[in-house]
Design a protein around this motif. Structure first.
Motif, short mmCIF file in Angstrom:
data_model
loop_
_atom_site.label_atom_id
_atom_site.label_comp_id
_atom_site.label_asym_id
_atom_site.label_seq_id
_atom_site.Cartn_x
_atom_site.Cartn_y
_atom_site.Cartn_z
N GLU A 39 -1.95 56.20 -1.31
CA GLU A 39 -1.83 57.70 -1.76
C GLU A 39 -0.52 58.18 -1.85
OE1 GLU A 39 -4.59 60.17 0.07
OE2 GLU A 39 -6.35 58.93 -0.65
N PHE A 40 0.58 57.35 -1.33
CA PHE A 40 1.91 57.71 -1.15
C PHE A 40 2.92 57.33 -2.40
CE2 PHE A 40 -0.11 57.79 2.72
CZ PHE A 40 0.42 59.05 3.23
N ALA A 41 3.92 58.04 -2.56
CA ALA A 41 4.93 57.77 -3.80
C ALA A 41 6.29 57.93 -3.27
CB ALA A 41 4.56 58.60 -5.06
N LEU A 42 7.11 57.54 -3.86
CA LEU A 42 8.71 57.85 -3.35
C LEU A 42 9.59 58.48 -4.71
CD1 LEU A 42 9.59 54.64 -1.70
CD2 LEU A 42 9.07 56.49 -0.79
N GLN A 43 10.16 59.19 -4.15
CA GLN A 43 11.23 59.92 -5.30
C GLN A 43 12.29 59.29 -4.59
OE1 GLN A 43 10.43 63.94 -5.67
NE2 GLN A 43 8.79 63.44 -7.44
N TYR A 44 13.28 59.42 -5.49
CA TYR A 44 14.89 59.08 -5.13
C TYR A 44 15.64 60.01 -5.42
CZ TYR A 44 12.27 54.47 -4.87
OH TYR A 44 11.46 53.41 -4.67
N GLN A 45 16.74 60.27 -4.81
CA GLN A 45 17.77 61.51 -4.98
C GLN A 45 19.11 60.49 -4.85
OE1 GLN A 45 18.48 64.54 -2.03
NE2 GLN A 45 18.64 65.93 -3.97
N PRO A 46 19.95 60.76 -6.12
CA PRO A 46 21.25 60.08 -5.90
C PRO A 46 22.31 60.47 -4.94
CG PRO A 46 20.85 60.99 -8.14
CD PRO A 46 19.56 61.52 -7.16
N GLU A 59 18.47 57.81 -2.13
CA GLU A 59 17.75 58.04 -0.90
C GLU A 59 16.39 58.05 -1.40
OE1 GLU A 59 18.51 61.26 1.48
OE2 GLU A 59 16.92 60.67 3.05
N ALA A 60 15.38 57.42 -0.75
CA ALA A 60 13.86 57.31 -1.06
C ALA A 60 13.32 58.34 -0.18
CB ALA A 60 13.38 55.80 -0.48
N LEU A 61 12.71 58.98 -0.70
CA LEU A 61 11.87 60.23 -0.06
C LEU A 61 10.54 60.35 -0.45
CD1 LEU A 61 14.73 62.89 -0.92
CD2 LEU A 61 14.33 62.10 1.62
N VAL A 62 9.51 60.16 0.64
CA VAL A 62 8.44 59.77 0.49
C VAL A 62 7.41 61.22 0.25
CG1 VAL A 62 7.47 60.03 2.81
CG2 VAL A 62 5.95 58.38 1.24
N ARG A 63 6.38 61.11 -0.56
CA ARG A 63 5.62 62.16 -0.65
C ARG A 63 4.13 61.49 -0.86
NH1 ARG A 63 9.70 64.02 -0.74
NH2 ARG A 63 10.86 65.24 -2.07
N TRP A 64 3.13 62.57 -0.40
CA TRP A 64 1.70 62.22 -0.16
C TRP A 64 0.99 62.92 -1.45
CZ3 TRP A 64 -1.52 63.15 4.72
CH2 TRP A 64 -2.80 62.63 4.57
N CYS A 65 0.64 62.00 -2.29
CA CYS A 65 -0.27 62.56 -3.52
C CYS A 65 -1.61 62.58 -2.97
CB CYS A 65 -0.06 61.68 -4.71
SG CYS A 65 1.46 61.01 -4.93
N HIS A 66 -1.92 63.53 -2.46
CA HIS A 66 -3.20 64.14 -1.69
C HIS A 66 -4.29 64.42 -2.59
CE1 HIS A 66 -6.27 65.46 1.09
NE2 HIS A 66 -5.52 64.94 2.15
N PRO A 67 -5.45 63.72 -2.72
CA PRO A 67 -6.60 64.02 -3.67
C PRO A 67 -7.00 65.49 -3.55
CG PRO A 67 -7.30 62.57 -1.61
CD PRO A 67 -5.85 62.58 -1.83
N GLN A 68 -7.02 66.16 -2.47
CA GLN A 68 -7.41 67.74 -2.68
C GLN A 68 -6.29 68.45 -2.40
OE1 GLN A 68 -10.02 65.81 0.84
NE2 GLN A 68 -10.48 68.20 0.95
N PHE A 69 -5.44 68.10 -1.53
CA PHE A 69 -4.22 69.16 -1.44
C PHE A 69 -2.98 69.14 -2.19
CE2 PHE A 69 -5.68 68.69 3.14
CZ PHE A 69 -6.92 69.56 2.80
N GLY A 70 -3.15 68.03 -3.24
CA GLY A 70 -1.93 67.86 -4.25
C GLY A 70 -0.82 67.49 -3.52
N THR A 71 0.49 67.45 -4.23
CA THR A 71 1.62 66.66 -3.64
C THR A 71 2.24 67.21 -2.17
OG1 THR A 71 2.05 66.15 -5.86
CG2 THR A 71 3.92 65.69 -4.17
N ASN A 120 14.76 56.27 4.94
CA ASN A 120 14.40 57.05 6.42
C ASN A 120 13.66 56.26 7.28
OD1 ASN A 120 15.79 59.89 5.74
ND2 ASN A 120 14.41 59.52 3.90
N VAL A 121 14.20 56.44 8.42
CA VAL A 121 13.15 55.43 9.38
C VAL A 121 12.92 56.47 10.85
CG1 VAL A 121 13.56 53.63 11.25
CG2 VAL A 121 14.12 53.14 8.95
N ALA A 122 11.82 56.47 11.03
CA ALA A 122 11.39 57.34 12.20
C ALA A 122 11.77 56.75 13.63
CB ALA A 122 9.93 57.80 12.29
N VAL A 123 11.90 57.65 14.48
CA VAL A 123 12.17 57.13 15.94
C VAL A 123 11.44 55.87 16.35
CG1 VAL A 123 12.36 57.92 18.30
CG2 VAL A 123 13.04 59.60 16.51
N ARG A 124 10.09 56.40 16.13
CA ARG A 124 9.14 55.23 16.54
C ARG A 124 9.13 53.91 16.05
NH1 ARG A 124 3.04 57.19 17.95
NH2 ARG A 124 2.27 55.16 18.92
N GLN A 125 9.81 53.80 14.74
CA GLN A 125 9.67 52.55 14.21
C GLN A 125 10.96 51.97 14.74
OE1 GLN A 125 10.00 54.58 10.19
NE2 GLN A 125 9.60 52.55 9.49
#
Ligand code: C2E
Ligand code: MG
Ligand code: MG
Ligand code: MG
Length: 276
Positions: A39-46, A59-71, A120-125
């Motif tokens: 359910e996730f998609a990436l957008q990119y910004q130059p 830069e890759a920026l993640v979005r959740w294409c949620h079936p109920q809540f939208g993007t 982007n990498v999170a602390v936990r990763q």
């Protein structure tokens, strides 16, 4: 239980806050299965060279294409994903998807200037997952050369790293992957400290770019000078106007990123932008 406590409790009950909490719970429970369902998609910004206008990376920026809540934007779910640990499979998917796409762009324009994909990498990763293995797998499976991958970590992810987390940063850097400090200037790290880590770029936080504080200009100029002396490149985030781009270029920043150049867009729009 609220009813058992009597009427007084009902007046303390804040429906908006409760809805928010239920949303958080619902989102957090469904994160992991959502990764599996794709359910996730990436957008990119130059990221654009301030001196020459050439697109150096995205830069890759993640979005959740949620079936109920939208993007849903990452501010709605990244913290939850960190808390629940779902960030590890999600981060793995982001890495693989971004590397696959970057490899496509590389093949689309073999004679073009190198295009780096920044993830982007999170602390936990870094702290409790095998990031090195995930990166190595993503590179091997897509054929993307390591020099075309940059990882963005926040100051808090690299602060105080010792042992295994620090070792991971070193191994990634030794592989040829670039490491950038995201939102630089918002935390408490300093360049003297960062210079001892395998970091190759700073992304100056948008607050400096928009700074109305007259001291910001002097701070940015000094930071850029010091960063360059230490061999780091500098990207200015949140560039929203030609005037800001011009000023940041004059202050020595290497690249700029922001709405002035482009909003985050789907991969196909980047291909068009690159003229591929
Ligand atoms: P970030 O890495 O600092 O990303 C830049 C954010 O600034 C993005 O927000 C972008 O859309 C926004 N932005 C870009 N240009 C401008 C501008 O000119 N003006 C303003 N006001 N904003 C601009 P977004 O996409 O909502 O992402 C928010 C944060 O979520 C990111 O901040 C990053 O920390 C996190 N994030 C995004 N994708 C991922 C991911 O795949 N993994 C992890 N761990 N975190 C991610
Ligand atoms: Mg970032
Ligand atoms: Mg940032
Ligand atoms: Mg940010």
């Amino acid at each position: 239980w609220a009813k058992a406590d009597g009427k007084a409790r009902w007046t303390l009950f804040d429906p908006e806050r409760n809805a928010h909490r239920m949303n958080r719970q619902a989102l957090s429970r469904t994160l992991r299965p959502a990764v599996e369902r794709g359910e996730f998609a990436l957008q990119y910004q130059p990221l654009v060279g301030l001196a020459d206008g050439v697109v150096r990376g995205v830069e890759a920026l993640v979005r959740w294409c949620h079936p109920q809540f939208g993007t849903l934007g990452p501010n709605r779910f990244i913290t939850l994903a960190e808390e629940t640990g779902a960030i590890v499979p999600l981060g793995r998917w982001v890495l693989a998807t971004a590397c696959r796409q970057a490899r496509r762009w590389q093949l689309e324009r073999p004679d073009g200037p190198p295009l780096v994909v920044s993830v982007n990498v999170a602390v936990r990763q870094v702290w409790d997952s095998d990031l090195v293995a995930d990166v190595a797998t993503a590179l091997a499976e897509t054929g993307l050369p390591p020099r075309l991958l940059q990882l963005e970590l926040t100051e808090s992810a690299v602060m105080g790293t010792t042992g295994r987390p620090l070792q991971q940063l070193r191994e990634l850097s030794d592989m040829g992957v670039a490491i950038a400090i995201d939102d630089f200037g918002t935390g408490y790290s300093n360049l003297a400290y960062l210079s001892r880590l395998p970091v190759s770029a700073l992304k100056l936080d948008g607050t400096f770019v928009h700074g109305r504080n007259p001291a910001d200009e002097a701070i940015v100029e000094a930071l850029v000078q010091l960063a360059h002396r230490l061999g780091l490149t500098v990207t200015a985030e949140c560039v929203e106007s030609a005037e800001q781009a011009e000023r940041l270029g004059r202050m020595g920043c290497d690249t700029g990123q922001g709405w002035f150049y482009s909003r985050p867009v789907p991969a196909e729009r980047i291909s068009e932008l690159l003229g591929a």
